[in-house]
Each structure stands twice: as structure tokens, then as C-alpha cells.
Design a protein around this motif. Structure first.
Motif, mmCIF file in Angstrom:
data_model
loop_
_atom_site.group_PDB
_atom_site.id
_atom_site.type_symbol
_atom_site.label_atom_id
_atom_site.label_comp_id
_atom_site.label_asym_id
_atom_site.label_seq_id
_atom_site.Cartn_x
_atom_site.Cartn_y
_atom_site.Cartn_z
ATOM 1 N N PHE A 40 0.830 -1.205 0.000
ATOM 2 C CA PHE A 40 0.000 0.000 0.000
ATOM 3 C C PHE A 40 0.863 1.253 0.000
ATOM 4 C CE2 PHE A 40 -1.556 3.429 2.767
ATOM 5 C CZ PHE A 40 -2.327 4.061 1.817
ATOM 6 N N ILE A 41 1.875 1.305 0.843
ATOM 7 C CA ILE A 41 2.745 2.483 0.923
ATOM 8 C C ILE A 41 3.416 2.720 -0.426
ATOM 9 C CG2 ILE A 41 4.820 3.463 1.992
ATOM 10 C CD1 ILE A 41 2.330 3.571 3.794
ATOM 11 N N ALA A 42 3.881 1.662 -1.071
ATOM 12 C CA ALA A 42 4.491 1.794 -2.398
ATOM 13 C C ALA A 42 3.476 2.342 -3.392
ATOM 14 C CB ALA A 42 5.043 0.456 -2.868
ATOM 15 N N SER A 43 2.245 1.860 -3.300
ATOM 16 C CA SER A 43 1.171 2.339 -4.182
ATOM 17 C C SER A 43 0.881 3.814 -3.931
ATOM 18 C CB SER A 43 -0.086 1.498 -3.936
ATOM 19 O OG SER A 43 -1.186 2.002 -4.619
ATOM 20 N N TRP A 44 0.834 4.198 -2.658
ATOM 21 C CA TRP A 44 0.580 5.595 -2.310
ATOM 22 C C TRP A 44 1.711 6.488 -2.799
ATOM 23 C CZ3 TRP A 44 2.697 8.533 2.134
ATOM 24 C CH2 TRP A 44 2.142 9.812 2.218
ATOM 25 N N GLN A 45 2.947 6.047 -2.626
ATOM 26 C CA GLN A 45 4.083 6.842 -3.086
ATOM 27 C C GLN A 45 4.031 7.050 -4.595
ATOM 28 O OE1 GLN A 45 7.310 4.553 -1.368
ATOM 29 N NE2 GLN A 45 7.505 5.984 0.334
ATOM 30 N N THR A 46 3.720 6.005 -5.326
ATOM 31 C CA THR A 46 3.577 6.135 -6.773
ATOM 32 C C THR A 46 2.461 7.121 -7.104
ATOM 33 O OG1 THR A 46 4.370 3.892 -7.144
ATOM 34 C CG2 THR A 46 3.080 4.888 -8.914
ATOM 35 N N TYR A 47 1.344 6.992 -6.394
ATOM 36 C CA TYR A 47 0.202 7.881 -6.642
ATOM 37 C C TYR A 47 0.579 9.334 -6.420
ATOM 38 C CZ TYR A 47 -4.242 10.251 -6.192
ATOM 39 O OH TYR A 47 -5.267 11.131 -6.358
ATOM 40 N N PHE A 48 1.174 9.659 -5.267
ATOM 41 C CA PHE A 48 1.435 11.069 -5.012
ATOM 42 C C PHE A 48 2.566 11.611 -5.863
ATOM 43 C CE2 PHE A 48 3.949 9.668 -1.136
ATOM 44 C CZ PHE A 48 5.163 10.247 -1.463
ATOM 45 N N GLN A 49 3.503 10.776 -6.264
ATOM 46 C CA GLN A 49 4.570 11.253 -7.130
ATOM 47 C C GLN A 49 4.050 11.567 -8.528
ATOM 48 O OE1 GLN A 49 7.434 8.107 -6.657
ATOM 49 N NE2 GLN A 49 8.333 9.032 -4.839
ATOM 50 N N GLU A 50 3.053 10.815 -8.968
ATOM 51 C CA GLU A 50 2.510 11.005 -10.314
ATOM 52 C C GLU A 50 1.335 11.981 -10.362
ATOM 53 O OE1 GLU A 50 1.553 7.095 -11.708
ATOM 54 O OE2 GLU A 50 3.668 6.508 -11.875
ATOM 55 N N ASN A 51 0.598 12.114 -9.271
ATOM 56 C CA ASN A 51 -0.666 12.849 -9.311
ATOM 57 C C ASN A 51 -0.806 14.015 -8.345
ATOM 58 O OD1 ASN A 51 -2.045 10.961 -11.189
ATOM 59 N ND2 ASN A 51 -1.709 9.536 -9.524
ATOM 60 N N ALA A 52 0.058 14.115 -7.367
ATOM 61 C CA ALA A 52 -0.177 15.087 -6.294
ATOM 62 C C ALA A 52 0.719 16.312 -6.429
ATOM 63 C CB ALA A 52 0.037 14.427 -4.939
ATOM 64 N N ALA A 53 0.085 17.465 -6.476
ATOM 65 C CA ALA A 53 0.835 18.723 -6.543
ATOM 66 C C ALA A 53 1.393 19.109 -5.176
ATOM 67 C CB ALA A 53 -0.066 19.834 -7.079
ATOM 68 N N TRP A 54 0.832 18.553 -4.094
ATOM 69 C CA TRP A 54 1.266 18.950 -2.756
ATOM 70 C C TRP A 54 2.721 18.596 -2.488
ATOM 71 C CZ3 TRP A 54 3.025 15.045 0.316
ATOM 72 C CH2 TRP A 54 2.518 13.757 0.110
ATOM 73 N N ILE A 55 3.219 17.544 -3.100
ATOM 74 C CA ILE A 55 4.587 17.107 -2.826
ATOM 75 C C ILE A 55 5.599 18.200 -3.188
ATOM 76 C CG2 ILE A 55 4.989 15.925 -5.034
ATOM 77 C CD1 ILE A 55 6.077 14.525 -1.677
ATOM 78 N N GLU A 56 5.287 18.957 -4.215
ATOM 79 C CA GLU A 56 6.185 20.028 -4.666
ATOM 80 C C GLU A 56 6.121 21.263 -3.764
ATOM 81 O OE1 GLU A 56 4.810 20.598 -8.634
ATOM 82 O OE2 GLU A 56 5.439 18.584 -9.249
ATOM 83 N N LYS A 57 5.097 21.341 -2.935
ATOM 84 C CA LYS A 57 4.907 22.511 -2.079
ATOM 85 C C LYS A 57 5.520 22.336 -0.684
ATOM 86 C CE LYS A 57 0.757 23.738 -4.564
ATOM 87 N NZ LYS A 57 -0.681 23.760 -4.572
#
Length: 127
Positions: A40-57
Motif C-alpha cells: 500500500f505504501i508503495a502504491s501511495w508513493q507512486t500515486y502522489f509522485q505522479e498525481n499530487a501537486a502537494w509534494i512540490e509545495k
């Protein structure tokens, strides 16, 4: 550190955890035997790296901090607990029961998110 983030970023993080958790569970058919926190954690990391703008903020020093990682682990646990403890709606129960009667199935479900998965599964079988 997490508490210092803007409310918008915190909401985005929560949403990314929820979305990826429900997507991960759907990918394993909500089968508890197949659940792996690491997967799950690996899946979440992939998700936020590909889809989440918050990581850049979030500043990189925050992202690399052990304290931030501990706070994120706690947040993940909170979000998962909330998802798993939210009762299915009356509408979901009625719809699922009607579909199960029609299709002769007997799926069980314990929370609102799992009920949504079962309802979608049954509607696809109905087609």
C-alpha cells in the motif's frame, strides 16, 4: 512539521492517502489476506509522485525529516482507521442487497468504501 503545513496541503495529503488506499484495496479485491502495508505504501508513493501537486509545495528538508515521516505514518493510520470505520449508507445497503438478491450473490462488506466497491462489482456483473 505536519501541523505547520497549510490546511490545503493537509487536505490534499489526506485525499491522496484515501484515494490510493481505496484504489489499492480494490486492486486486491478487498481481500484482507492479500493486504500488505508495504505494498500500500508503495502504491501511495507512486500515486502522489505522479498525481499530487502537494509534494512540490513541501520543502525538501521537511520531506527528508524523520519526524515528518513519523507524522505521516500516524496520518496514514488515522485515515485508514477512518475509512474502515465509516458505516455503509442506507442507500448502499439497500442497493447492494437488491443486487445480491437479483444476482444470487452473498458478498459481505464492513465499511462505506468497501460497500462502494461491492456495489460497483455487482453493477458490472449485472450488465
Amino acid at each position: 512539521m505536519y501541523k505547520e503545513l497549510s490546511s490545503g496541503i493537509k487536505i490534499s495529503i489526506t485525499r491522496s492517502i484515501s484515494t490510493s488506499f481505496e484504489t489499492y484495496l480494490a486492486s486486491i479485491g478487498w481481500d484482507e489476506e492479500r493486504f500488505s502495508m508495504e505494498d500500500f505504501i508503495a502504491s501511495w508513493q507512486t500515486y502522489f509522485q505522479e498525481n499530487a501537486a502537494w509534494i512540490e509545495k513541501i520543502p525538501s528538508e521537511t520531506l527528508m525529516s524523520a519526524e515528518f515521516h513519523e507524522e505521516m505514518a500516524q496520518k496514514i493510520d488515522e485515515v485508514i482507521a477512518k475509512i474502515l470505520n465509516e458505516e455503509p449508507t442506507e442507500q448502499q445497503v439497500e442497493t447492494i442487497e437488491a443486487l445480491q438478491k437479483e444476482l444470487g450473490t452473498n458478498y459481505s462488506y464492513d465499511c462505506k468504501a468497501e460497500a462502494a466497491y461491492i456495489e460497483q462489482l455487482l453493477k458490472e456483473k449485472q450488465k
